[in-house]
Design an enzyme around this catalytic site. Sequence first.
Site, PDB file in Angstrom:
ATOM      1  N   LEU A 102       0.834  -1.188   0.000  1.00  0.00           N
ATOM      2  CA  LEU A 102       0.000   0.000   0.000  1.00  0.00           C
ATOM      3  C   LEU A 102       0.872   1.243   0.000  1.00  0.00           C
ATOM      4  O   LEU A 102       1.914   1.290   0.658  1.00  0.00           O
ATOM      5  CB  LEU A 102      -0.923  -0.006   1.215  1.00  0.00           C
ATOM      6  CG  LEU A 102      -1.891  -1.186   1.300  1.00  0.00           C
ATOM      7  CD1 LEU A 102      -2.706  -1.128   2.577  1.00  0.00           C
ATOM      8  CD2 LEU A 102      -2.815  -1.228   0.087  1.00  0.00           C
ATOM      9  N   HIS A 118       0.853 -12.170   8.385  1.00  0.00           N
ATOM     10  CA  HIS A 118       2.113 -12.610   7.771  1.00  0.00           C
ATOM     11  C   HIS A 118       2.466 -13.990   8.324  1.00  0.00           C
ATOM     12  O   HIS A 118       2.370 -14.221   9.534  1.00  0.00           O
ATOM     13  CB  HIS A 118       3.231 -11.613   8.102  1.00  0.00           C
ATOM     14  CG  HIS A 118       4.512 -11.924   7.403  1.00  0.00           C
ATOM     15  ND1 HIS A 118       4.699 -11.701   6.053  1.00  0.00           N
ATOM     16  CD2 HIS A 118       5.676 -12.458   7.858  1.00  0.00           C
ATOM     17  CE1 HIS A 118       5.915 -12.083   5.710  1.00  0.00           C
ATOM     18  NE2 HIS A 118       6.525 -12.545   6.790  1.00  0.00           N
TER      19      HIS A 118
END
Length: 212
Positions: A102, A118
């Site tokens: 992003l 993650h």
Amino acid sequence: MPAAAPAAPRSRVVVLLSGAGTLCAALLAATDDAGYPAEVVAVGSDRPDAAGLAAARDRGLDTFVTPLRDHPDRAAWDRALTAELAARRPDWVVCAGFMKLLGPAVLDAFGGRVLNTHPALLPAFPGAHAVRDALAAGVATTGATVHLVDAGLDTGPVLAQRAVPVLPGDDEARLHERIKTVERELLVHTLADLVTQVPADTTHDRPQESTR
């Protein structure tokens, strides 16, 4: 008899994904419980053929696609994605297998309100090949992390982690499947904790990455 207090409105969540959407599916299953404090109001992707996007449409959810290739550069894509997100008025944005970083437009608009998962115990093994990298490093333990997104690559503040042992004979696919099971549960619980302002428990299962 006094009237019952109205139920608190659920937090609005927009999910971003790039693939199968198993993390998104876990969130959607959680939100089927009316007592869960958040609801998924839209699902977006950078890939029009993402299976997770089709699954969201099958549920009748609002969906949108913002492909990078449709924009002259990454900054223009970032602004377009920001506009799509802003139109859905999210309280939280969840990157659930979203394979794009992003940019500043999104982070300026929603900074501190963007979650990512993650498949490692950050700060160990950031990046797209965390499971492969853990196996190559020969660690005995890896795991899953939920963190806030910042401008770096998996560098945002850690909210919650959970350990997953590396077992004899593990290959990348087998280990990743076990991590994803933990990752889905961790995301569901961490988001609920954030929404209700209960600190996530990040201490009971956060061993350091260690080598054999």
